[in-house]
Design an enzyme around this catalytic site. Structure first.
Site, PDB file in Angstrom:
ATOM      1  N   GLN A 226       0.819  -1.212   0.000  1.00 33.22           N
ATOM      2  CA  GLN A 226       0.000   0.000   0.000  1.00 33.22           C
ATOM      3  C   GLN A 226       0.862   1.275   0.000  1.00 33.22           C
ATOM      4  O   GLN A 226       2.058   1.226   0.307  1.00 33.22           O
ATOM      5  CB  GLN A 226      -0.883   0.021   1.246  1.00 33.22           C
ATOM      6  N   HIS A 227       0.223   2.370  -0.326  1.00 32.18           N
ATOM      7  CA  HIS A 227       0.701   3.745  -0.075  1.00 32.18           C
ATOM      8  C   HIS A 227       1.813   4.279  -0.982  1.00 32.18           C
ATOM      9  O   HIS A 227       1.988   5.489  -1.065  1.00 32.18           O
ATOM     10  CB  HIS A 227       1.204   3.931   1.372  1.00 32.18           C
TER      11      HIS A 227
ATOM     12  N   ASP B 211      -2.334  -4.875  -0.523  1.00 32.04           N
ATOM     13  CA  ASP B 211      -2.034  -6.260  -0.117  1.00 32.04           C
ATOM     14  C   ASP B 211      -2.878  -6.720   1.076  1.00 32.04           C
ATOM     15  O   ASP B 211      -3.343  -7.872   1.103  1.00 32.04           O
ATOM     16  CB  ASP B 211      -0.538  -6.496   0.104  1.00 32.04           C
TER      17      ASP B 211
HETATM   18  O1  5SP Z   1       1.563   0.157   4.837  1.00 34.98           O
HETATM   19  C1  5SP Z   1       1.024  -0.919   5.026  1.00 34.98           C
HETATM   20  C2  5SP Z   1      -0.388  -0.987   5.497  1.00 34.98           C
HETATM   21  O2  5SP Z   1      -0.958   0.255   5.724  1.00 34.98           O
HETATM   22  C3  5SP Z   1       1.797  -2.164   4.791  1.00 34.98           C
HETATM   23  O3  5SP Z   1       1.123  -3.302   5.250  1.00 34.98           O
HETATM   24  C4  5SP Z   1       2.154  -2.279   3.317  1.00 34.98           C
HETATM   25  O4  5SP Z   1       0.995  -2.594   2.571  1.00 34.98           O
HETATM   26  C5  5SP Z   1       3.305  -3.239   3.075  1.00 34.98           C
HETATM   27  O5  5SP Z   1       2.963  -4.565   3.296  1.00 34.98           O
HETATM   28  P1  5SP Z   1       3.987  -5.807   3.352  1.00 34.98           P
HETATM   29  O6  5SP Z   1       4.972  -5.670   2.274  1.00 34.98           O
HETATM   30  O7  5SP Z   1       4.585  -5.836   4.710  1.00 34.98           O
HETATM   31  O8  5SP Z   1       3.069  -7.000   3.132  1.00 34.98           O
END
Ligand code: 5SP
Ligand code: ADP
Length: 478
Positions: free
Chosen positions: A86-87, A241
């Site tokens: 995300q983000h 994700d």
């Molecule tokens: O920033 C967040 C949720 O807000 C994280 O959960 C990212 O989405 C990265 O996820 P992973 O790579 O750790 O699965």
């Protein structure tokens, strides 16, 4: 496309992609049974030092490499969808090339911009309008950082994307995102479910640079020619994700998920829109039309693996007892919001062992997530009946015995570990299968039995360890 139902799904192949922080994983899945027919994985490179960046081309190359590992299934697939970290802020030129590496969710350089945005409007305004109080991870803070620090790159941007949008567009040519992932930008008003033009004007971002937001069940388009995936295969909207994993698990209100990966996350699904002005719980949207209250930490598996490496121990080589409290905030922290913090170890004695220090790092990594669990479940409110149900444990860390035992010890709850290892990619495959057959995603997840797995009974809660961590926390904020 007309609904065809489960009967038409057997033997048909769908692809689910998880483009997360450390790697891309691809699953080829039988749309009827959920059987994983083939799996591919390729690593990403993430910059170290002050920031956290990855060139989007690395994600694309990793996707192609992972697709190459699934043999004939790429060409046989009839639908594909992408779940992504995300983000992240992806800025593209008119040709779709990245103007600079993407700024990732765990890059804390944008903390001052996040603080200024919260200061400008107030936390309550953010929570009510956007469902979240933005921290350094949110895309809007990254865009503000870019404008301040690299104004020429911001001015040259002809498209602004999230990581999963970038890949969906490469597959289909469609400039789209979905409500799940866009809810983590900080410029999508969750109360109206649309881009907030007032906010965008305030941060100098032209809405024309943003992708169209697809609703649940809508498709991005079809796979374009010249790729390893069959041309004309359906491309789902994809999602973030965590939202993808919720889809993959067929998550229902009252059940909570703890995900242990690069990030630690705890989340549930809710029929009510979250609006936490404290900023602990982010008010994301779920990919199926509901909501996804979620708390996220920056320091999870990578931090604990780093501590194990520093101690020269295997990650499973932990020992009980002792008096340490370890807050492994090696990357700064997001929950609690301490972007400038570093790791903190207290309570060392002559008799402390290295195994106890390592166990302390595990404890510190799950502490804030478990503290946010009740708040996450409370968003659905009185309707949440299953808060005593086992916690679902997923992510790479769920494969580790020390992680599992730590969660059981500090939560005092039953913990269920789904046998399916790749819930994000599986959730993307569920979305792809839903597009193909017209069935609701929840029905597919239930038919595939994605959440099935052993339930490990609760251990007595280690309140002494929790109290030590609570006492250490103010020191990390100093
Ligand atoms: O920033 C967040 C949720 O807000 C994280 O959960 C990212 O989405 C990265 O996820 P992973 O790579 O750790 O699965
Ligand atoms: N068998 C295992 N035991 C404990 N931890 C593991 C195991 N396998 C992988 N991991 C951890 O999982 C992490 C990767 O998790 P994953 O959810 O794939 O990350 P991400 O989605 O953020 O890229 C690694 O950092 C590693 O520490």
């Amino acid at each position: 496309m007309a609904a065809q139902g489960a009967g038409s799904a057997g033997g048909r192949v769908v692809l689910g992609v998880d483009s997360s922080t450390q790697s891309t994983k691809v699953l080829a899945v039988d749309a009827g049974t959920g059987e994983v027919l083939a799996r591919g994985q390729a690593p990403h490179t993430v910059s170290t030092g002050a920031g956290r960046e990855t060139d989007p081309e690395v994600w694309w190359d990793a996707l192609l490499a992972a697709l190459a590992q699934i043999g004939p299934y790429a060409a046989r697939a009839e639908a594909i969808a992408v779940g992504g970290q995300q983000h992240g802020l992806v800025v593209l030129d008119a040709a779709g090339k990245a103007l600079r590496p993407a700024l990732l969710w765990n890059d804390t350089r944008s903390a001052p911009q996040a603080a200024a945005l919260v200061e400008r409007h107030g936390a309550q305004w953010w929570a009510e309008r956007f469902g979240s109080v933005p921290g350094a991870s949110f895309t809007v803070a990254k865009w503000a950082w870019l404008r301040e620090n690299e104004p020429e790159a911001a001015a040259a941007a002809r498209a602004v994307r999230l990581p999963h949008d970038f890949l969906t567009e490469r597959l289909s040519g469609a400039a789209v995102t979905d409500r799940g992932d866009v809810s983590g930008t900080g410029w999508w008003a969750s109360d109206r479910e649309e881009y907030d033009e007032e906010l965008l004007a305030g941060v100098g971002l032209d809405p024309a640079l943003l992708p169209a937001v697809l609703g649940p069940g809508q498709r991005a388009g079809e796979v374009r020619g010249g790729l390893p995936v069959r041309a004309g295969a359906l491309v789902g909207a994809g999602t973030g994700d965590n939202a993808a994993a919720a889809l993959g698990l067929g998550l229902t209100p009252g059940r909570a998920v703890l995900s242990l990966g690069t990030s630690g996350t705890v989340y549930s699904v809710s029929r009510r829109r979250p609006a936490d002005a404290t900023g602990t719980v982010a008010g994301f949207a779920a990919a199926d039309g509901g909501w996804l209250p979620l708390a996220c930490t920056l320091n999870c598996t990578l931090a604990v693996d780093k501590v194990a490496a520093l101690l020269g121990r295997d990650r499973e080589d932990v020992e009980d007892g002792g008096s340490v409290a370890f807050l492994p905030f090696l990357d700064g922290e997001r929950t609690p919001n301490l972007p400038y913090a570093s790791g903190l170890l207290t309570g060392l004695r002559h008799e402390t062992t290295a195994g106890q220090v390592l166990q302390g790092a595990y404890d510190g990594a799950v502490y804030a997530l478990l503290a946010a669990l009740d708040q996450v479940l409370a968003v659905d409110g009185a309707q949440a009946t299953g808060s005593a149900e086992p916690l679902l444990l997923i992510g790479g860390g769920a494969r580790g015995a020390a992680w599992l035992r730590t969660v059981r010890r500090l939560s005092g709850r039953d913990v269920q570990v789904p046998r399916a290892a790749e819930l994000v990619a599986l959730g993307a495959a569920v979305q792809a299968a839903s597009l193909l057959t017209g069935e609701p995603a929840a029905e597919i997840a239930s038919r595939w039995g994605t959440a099935d797995g052993p339930v490990h009974p609760a251990l007595p809660r280690d309140d002494a360890a929790l109290a030590r961590l609570a006492a250490a926390l103010p020191l990390a904020s100093a």
